[in-house]
Motif scaffolding. Structure first.
Motif, short mmCIF file in Angstrom:
data_model
loop_
_atom_site.label_atom_id
_atom_site.label_comp_id
_atom_site.label_asym_id
_atom_site.label_seq_id
_atom_site.Cartn_x
_atom_site.Cartn_y
_atom_site.Cartn_z
N GLY A 35 4.89 -4.32 -3.82
CA GLY A 35 4.40 -4.88 -2.58
C GLY A 35 2.90 -4.89 -2.48
O GLY A 35 2.19 -4.32 -3.31
N ASP A 36 2.41 -5.55 -1.42
CA ASP A 36 0.97 -5.67 -1.22
C ASP A 36 0.54 -5.15 0.14
O ASP A 36 -0.57 -5.41 0.58
N SER A 37 1.42 -4.39 0.81
CA SER A 37 1.05 -3.89 2.13
C SER A 37 1.48 -2.43 2.31
O SER A 37 2.37 -1.94 1.60
N LYS A 38 0.86 -1.79 3.25
CA LYS A 38 1.19 -0.40 3.57
C LYS A 38 2.66 -0.27 3.92
O LYS A 38 3.32 0.69 3.52
N ASN A 39 3.20 -1.23 4.68
CA ASN A 39 4.61 -1.16 5.06
C ASN A 39 5.54 -1.25 3.85
O ASN A 39 6.61 -0.64 3.86
N ASP A 40 5.15 -1.97 2.82
CA ASP A 40 5.94 -2.02 1.59
C ASP A 40 5.98 -0.64 0.94
O ASP A 40 7.04 -0.17 0.52
N ILE A 41 4.83 -0.01 0.86
CA ILE A 41 4.74 1.31 0.22
C ILE A 41 5.49 2.35 1.04
O ILE A 41 6.23 3.17 0.50
N LEU A 42 5.34 2.30 2.35
CA LEU A 42 6.06 3.25 3.21
C LEU A 42 7.56 3.04 3.15
O LEU A 42 8.33 4.02 3.15
N ALA A 43 8.01 1.80 3.07
CA ALA A 43 9.45 1.53 2.94
C ALA A 43 9.99 2.14 1.65
O ALA A 43 11.07 2.74 1.64
N ALA A 44 9.22 2.00 0.57
CA ALA A 44 9.63 2.60 -0.70
C ALA A 44 9.73 4.12 -0.58
O ALA A 44 10.72 4.72 -1.01
N LYS A 45 8.73 4.72 0.00
CA LYS A 45 8.75 6.18 0.18
C LYS A 45 9.94 6.60 1.04
O LYS A 45 10.62 7.58 0.75
N ASN A 46 10.19 5.85 2.10
CA ASN A 46 11.30 6.18 3.00
C ASN A 46 12.66 6.02 2.34
O ASN A 46 13.62 6.67 2.72
N ALA A 47 12.74 5.15 1.34
CA ALA A 47 13.99 4.95 0.60
C ALA A 47 14.10 5.90 -0.59
O ALA A 47 15.15 6.01 -1.20
N GLY A 48 12.99 6.58 -0.92
CA GLY A 48 13.01 7.51 -2.04
C GLY A 48 12.81 6.85 -3.39
O GLY A 48 13.16 7.42 -4.42
N CYS A 49 12.24 5.65 -3.41
CA CYS A 49 12.03 4.96 -4.68
C CYS A 49 10.54 4.87 -5.01
O CYS A 49 9.69 5.14 -4.16
N GLN A 50 10.25 4.49 -6.23
CA GLN A 50 8.88 4.33 -6.69
C GLN A 50 8.25 3.12 -5.99
O GLN A 50 8.95 2.21 -5.55
N SER A 51 6.92 3.12 -5.94
CA SER A 51 6.22 1.99 -5.34
C SER A 51 5.12 1.51 -6.27
O SER A 51 4.48 2.29 -6.97
N PHE A 52 4.92 0.19 -6.26
CA PHE A 52 3.91 -0.47 -7.08
C PHE A 52 3.08 -1.33 -6.14
O PHE A 52 3.58 -2.32 -5.59
N GLY A 53 1.86 -0.91 -5.89
CA GLY A 53 1.01 -1.61 -4.94
C GLY A 53 0.07 -2.59 -5.61
O GLY A 53 -0.64 -2.23 -6.56
N LEU A 54 0.06 -3.81 -5.12
CA LEU A 54 -0.85 -4.85 -5.63
C LEU A 54 -2.10 -4.90 -4.75
O LEU A 54 -2.01 -4.82 -3.53
N THR A 55 -3.24 -5.02 -5.39
CA THR A 55 -4.51 -4.97 -4.66
C THR A 55 -4.82 -6.25 -3.92
O THR A 55 -5.74 -6.27 -3.10
N TYR A 56 -4.09 -7.30 -4.18
CA TYR A 56 -4.33 -8.55 -3.47
C TYR A 56 -3.17 -8.78 -2.50
O TYR A 56 -2.09 -8.24 -2.66
N GLY A 57 -3.42 -9.54 -1.48
CA GLY A 57 -2.37 -9.85 -0.52
C GLY A 57 -2.75 -9.40 0.88
O GLY A 57 -3.91 -9.09 1.17
#
Length: 90
Positions: A35-57
């Motif tokens: 994902g490219d947003s804080k909410n994407d990363i937080l959703a991943a953390k809340n689901a217990g999965c890894q997150s991959f953040g893109l610097t653009y978007g």
């Protein structure tokens, strides 16, 4: 296809990710949210999965690294290196 209005709750609630995990009978350790947003990363953390953040978007002008994703990259092609390394270590 699922979108932002598919489920009753929106990210950062992990409802959509949990639905995908159940649908495909996967464990959260087998999933990575890209994902490219804080909410994407937080959703991943809340689901217990890894997150991959893109610097653009779209991220309200905040660096994606401030959300502490497991991985950060300027280009989605960097995901290939992470997935290949993970596959080799299993």
């Amino acid at each position: 296809m699922i979108g932002g209005d598919t489920f009753a709750e929106k990210k950062p609630n992990p409802m959509a990710l949990n639905w995908l995990l159940e649908k495909h009978q996967c464990d959260a350790r087998e999933m990575m949210m890209v994902g490219d947003s804080k909410n994407d990363i937080l959703a991943a953390k809340n689901a217990g999965c890894q997150s991959f953040g893109l610097t653009y978007g779209y991220n309200h002008g905040e660096p994606i690294s401030a959300s502490n994703p497991d991985h950060v990259a300027d280009n989605v092609s960097a995901l290939l290196d992470i997935v290949q390394v993970g596959a080799e270590t299993e």
